[in-house]
Design an enzyme around this catalytic site. Structure first.
Site, mmCIF file in Angstrom:
data_model
loop_
_atom_site.group_PDB
_atom_site.id
_atom_site.type_symbol
_atom_site.label_atom_id
_atom_site.label_comp_id
_atom_site.label_asym_id
_atom_site.label_seq_id
_atom_site.Cartn_x
_atom_site.Cartn_y
_atom_site.Cartn_z
ATOM 1 N N ASN A 216 0.845 -1.197 0.000
ATOM 2 C CA ASN A 216 0.000 0.000 0.000
ATOM 3 C C ASN A 216 0.876 1.241 0.000
ATOM 4 O O ASN A 216 2.100 1.156 -0.015
ATOM 5 C CB ASN A 216 -0.970 -0.026 1.184
ATOM 6 C CG ASN A 216 -0.223 -0.065 2.508
ATOM 7 O OD1 ASN A 216 0.480 0.863 2.858
ATOM 8 N ND2 ASN A 216 -0.365 -1.174 3.242
ATOM 9 N N ASP A 285 -4.215 -6.238 5.328
ATOM 10 C CA ASP A 285 -5.244 -7.036 6.007
ATOM 11 C C ASP A 285 -5.181 -8.499 5.585
ATOM 12 O O ASP A 285 -5.469 -9.387 6.370
ATOM 13 C CB ASP A 285 -6.629 -6.454 5.700
ATOM 14 C CG ASP A 285 -6.819 -5.115 6.379
ATOM 15 O OD1 ASP A 285 -6.387 -4.992 7.544
ATOM 16 O OD2 ASP A 285 -7.374 -4.185 5.749
ATOM 17 N N LYS A 295 8.654 -17.064 -10.534
ATOM 18 C CA LYS A 295 7.871 -15.987 -11.131
ATOM 19 C C LYS A 295 6.757 -16.579 -11.991
ATOM 20 O O LYS A 295 7.019 -17.471 -12.822
ATOM 21 C CB LYS A 295 8.788 -15.110 -11.988
ATOM 22 C CG LYS A 295 8.054 -13.942 -12.577
ATOM 23 C CD LYS A 295 8.910 -13.110 -13.497
ATOM 24 C CE LYS A 295 8.026 -12.114 -14.220
ATOM 25 N NZ LYS A 295 8.658 -11.526 -15.371
ATOM 26 N N PRO A 313 -2.524 -11.610 10.858
ATOM 27 C CA PRO A 313 -2.749 -11.384 12.291
ATOM 28 C C PRO A 313 -2.827 -9.884 12.573
ATOM 29 O O PRO A 313 -2.162 -9.101 11.900
ATOM 30 C CB PRO A 313 -1.503 -11.986 12.943
ATOM 31 C CG PRO A 313 -0.465 -11.999 11.879
ATOM 32 C CD PRO A 313 -1.186 -12.154 10.574
ATOM 33 N N ASP A 314 -3.650 -9.516 13.548
ATOM 34 C CA ASP A 314 -3.714 -8.115 13.975
ATOM 35 C C ASP A 314 -2.667 -7.935 15.080
ATOM 36 O O ASP A 314 -2.877 -8.341 16.229
ATOM 37 C CB ASP A 314 -5.121 -7.785 14.481
ATOM 38 C CG ASP A 314 -5.273 -6.294 14.758
ATOM 39 O OD1 ASP A 314 -4.300 -5.668 15.250
ATOM 40 O OD2 ASP A 314 -6.356 -5.757 14.474
ATOM 41 N N ILE A 315 -1.542 -7.342 14.718
ATOM 42 C CA ILE A 315 -0.385 -7.274 15.629
ATOM 43 C C ILE A 315 -0.719 -6.425 16.851
ATOM 44 O O ILE A 315 -0.442 -6.800 17.992
ATOM 45 C CB ILE A 315 0.842 -6.720 14.879
ATOM 46 C CG1 ILE A 315 1.144 -7.615 13.672
ATOM 47 C CG2 ILE A 315 2.048 -6.618 15.801
ATOM 48 C CD1 ILE A 315 2.097 -7.002 12.660
ATOM 49 N N PHE A 333 -3.186 3.537 15.347
ATOM 50 C CA PHE A 333 -3.498 4.566 14.360
ATOM 51 C C PHE A 333 -4.699 4.098 13.543
ATOM 52 O O PHE A 333 -4.834 2.905 13.273
ATOM 53 C CB PHE A 333 -2.298 4.842 13.434
ATOM 54 C CG PHE A 333 -1.450 5.969 13.936
ATOM 55 C CD1 PHE A 333 -0.667 5.808 15.072
ATOM 56 C CD2 PHE A 333 -1.446 7.199 13.297
ATOM 57 C CE1 PHE A 333 0.112 6.845 15.564
ATOM 58 C CE2 PHE A 333 -0.679 8.260 13.775
ATOM 59 C CZ PHE A 333 0.102 8.081 14.901
ATOM 60 N N LYS A 347 -12.920 1.518 16.739
ATOM 61 C CA LYS A 347 -11.691 0.722 16.565
ATOM 62 C C LYS A 347 -10.920 0.619 17.872
ATOM 63 O O LYS A 347 -10.362 -0.416 18.205
ATOM 64 C CB LYS A 347 -10.823 1.364 15.474
ATOM 65 C CG LYS A 347 -9.730 0.459 14.979
ATOM 66 C CD LYS A 347 -9.062 0.985 13.728
ATOM 67 C CE LYS A 347 -9.921 0.787 12.491
ATOM 68 N NZ LYS A 347 -9.243 1.196 11.268
ATOM 69 N N LYS A 351 -10.012 -2.997 19.480
ATOM 70 C CA LYS A 351 -8.629 -3.447 19.657
ATOM 71 C C LYS A 351 -8.250 -3.559 21.128
ATOM 72 O O LYS A 351 -7.184 -4.076 21.454
ATOM 73 C CB LYS A 351 -7.660 -2.470 18.981
ATOM 74 C CG LYS A 351 -7.935 -2.262 17.512
ATOM 75 C CD LYS A 351 -6.790 -2.705 16.650
ATOM 76 C CE LYS A 351 -7.121 -2.461 15.192
ATOM 77 N NZ LYS A 351 -6.237 -3.188 14.292
HETATM 78 O O1 C5P Z 1 -7.526 -2.654 11.814
HETATM 79 P P1 C5P Z 1 -6.927 -1.426 11.237
HETATM 80 O O2 C5P Z 1 -5.876 -1.742 10.216
HETATM 81 O O3 C5P Z 1 -7.831 -0.404 10.742
HETATM 82 O O4 C5P Z 1 -6.198 -0.773 12.497
HETATM 83 C C1 C5P Z 1 -5.165 0.088 12.392
HETATM 84 C C2 C5P Z 1 -4.236 -0.038 13.590
HETATM 85 O O5 C5P Z 1 -3.935 -1.398 13.876
HETATM 86 C C3 C5P Z 1 -2.898 0.577 13.297
HETATM 87 O O6 C5P Z 1 -2.382 1.020 14.534
HETATM 88 C C4 C5P Z 1 -2.105 -0.594 12.734
HETATM 89 O O7 C5P Z 1 -0.715 -0.397 12.866
HETATM 90 C C5 C5P Z 1 -2.608 -1.748 13.564
HETATM 91 N N1 C5P Z 1 -2.637 -3.028 12.847
HETATM 92 C C6 C5P Z 1 -1.781 -4.046 13.208
HETATM 93 N N2 C5P Z 1 -1.863 -5.265 12.566
HETATM 94 C C7 C5P Z 1 -2.768 -5.471 11.574
HETATM 95 C C8 C5P Z 1 -3.613 -4.420 11.182
HETATM 96 C C9 C5P Z 1 -3.514 -3.209 11.834
HETATM 97 O O8 C5P Z 1 -0.967 -3.869 14.113
HETATM 98 N N3 C5P Z 1 -2.826 -6.633 10.971
#
Ligand code: C5P
Length: 405
Positions: A216, A285, A295, A313-315, A333, A347, A351
């Protein structure tokens, strides 16, 4: 890009002792002045063998002082007047001989004299060594350096690399812009002294095959600004960065990663060792379930390739789920394209984090400035449009007030 006036109202004495690095001091004085400082240049006799006072006068806009017998000082005591007016003295370059003079408290020239005569409690002494690597590593120099640090001086550098003599090693003077940033950092309030801060920044890159992938437009600027602001505020900072073209801020430990899984693998084992976690990374995502090893070829395939995708994974959420005693203070953020405040509030709750920083995604990616809304439990704080570095400093100040002692 407009220059930030981070040194507005600051008056510096810039001292030059003898060394080929004097040529860098010409650029340094320009940088300091460009950022709002007034600079009084003082040169030793040896420094004048390398660069003339004419150059330094033209760049600083002030006559240069070179002698303790200079009758221009009001009291005829240049060493007293100059050091009383200064917010700090920066000696750049500081030669091996000059450092030896400082270590011994010698005062045979105006520059060493005014370093000795400065009011130590309010006029710090910053020293940027510049010398051949053998001179730098010599036990006598190392002894002198340890002595001046013990006496309260702050070292800036030296750097490492190719030297004017053709040798390679430690002893180069830091570059003008590096010294400028160190000077700016010295004036920031030390609100995170003794704290450890972990930051994620930039996009992630999810490979489709060895040469293609999904990513992105995140530039990493905001995350790098936060890492810099935290380091300026005295924190020990670790920055986990996706693929970006940003210079590592001074004092920041940087770990480069590609994918969300790499980022997770870097962050999770370290998270509990940090007091604050700021997740600015625009983590993808989804990722392809499996990247091709070779390739993918267009020729002869007839059809466009298809990828099965899986969620990353959502870190941030994972760090926020650590047991309370191990969990850093988590800042997220949220880059939204509409209804920014409401979506950010939701959000934050989803989270499970105490603070989320909302902004308008499409108008911030890649830009040098931004406007932020800091959303916490029961209160929102607006940080009006400013450079990302200014915003990062404000955010760091705010986070510092939220940390338990
Ligand atoms: O879920 P979303 O991407 O909208 O949330 C944004 C926040 O979550 C940011 O702080 C981003 O760095 C963190 N994030 C993360 N891991 C992901 C997706 C988002 O740490 N897979």
């Amino acid at each position: 890009m407009s220059t930030s006036k981070d040194l507005e109202g600051r008056h510096l004495v810039l001292g030059l002792s003898g060394g080929i690095a004097c040529y860098k001091s010409a650029e340094l004085v320009r940088e300091l002045v460009r950022h709002g400082a007034t600079v009084q240049v003082v040169m030793t006799d040896a420094a004048q063998q390398f660069i003339t006072p004419v150059t330094m006068q033209a760049l600083s806009g002030r006559p240069v002082f070179t002698s303790q017998w200079d009758a221009r000082a009001g009291s005829n005591m240049a060493h007293i007047d100059l050091s009383r007016q200064a917010d700090a003295i920066l000696v750049a370059p500081a030669s091996a001989d000059f450092i030896a003079q400082l270590a011994q408290g010698r005062a045979g020239e105006l520059l060493s004299l005014l370093c000795l005569a400065r009011p130590r409690e309010r006029c710090p002494l910053w020293v940027a060594p510049a010398m051949n690597r053998e001179m730098w590593s010599h036990p006598a120099t190392q002894r002198n350096v340890a002595q001046i640090v013990a006496d309260g001086a702050t070292l800036m550098g030296p750097g490492n690399g190719e030297q004017a003599c053709g040798e390679v090693g430690d002893g180069r003077m830091l570059e003008a812009k590096q010294l400028r940033d160190r000077v700016i950092a010295q004036f920031q309030p030390q609100v995170l002294a003794g704290r450890r801060v972990l930051v994620t920044a930039g996009p992630t890159f999810e490979a489709l095959d060895p040469v293609r992938g999904i990513t992105n437009l995140s530039s990493g600027k905001m995350g790098f600004a936060i890492a810099r602001a935290a380091a300026e505020a005295g924190a020990q900072v670790t920055l986990v960065a996706g693929p970006v073209h940003q210079a590592t801020p001074w004092g920041v430990k940087r770990i480069d990663v590609q994918s969300a899984l790499d980022m997770q693998a870097a962050v999770m084992p370290m998270a509990r060792e940090h007091d604050v976690f700021v997740a600015t990374a625009a983590v993808a995502d989804w990722r392809p379930l499996a990247a091709a090893n070779q390739k993918i070829k267009k020729e002869g395939s007839g059809t466009a390739p298809q990828w099965a995708m899986t969620e990353n994974p959502d870190i941030l959420a994972e760090v926020a789920r650590l047991p309370q005693a191990q969990r850093p203070y988590c800042v997220g953020f949220a880059a939204e394209s509409q209804d920014v405040a409401r979506l950010a509030r939701e959000k934050r709750l989803r989270k499970g984090i105490p603070m989320i920083v909302a902004n308008h995604g499409p108008s911030t990616f890649g830009q040098d400035d931004n406007a932020l809304l800091v959303v916490e439990d029961g209160q929102d704080t607006e940080l009006p449009r400013a450079s990302k570095l200014q915003l990062a400093r404000s955010l760091v100040q705010l986070v510092a007030t939220r940390l338990k002692h």
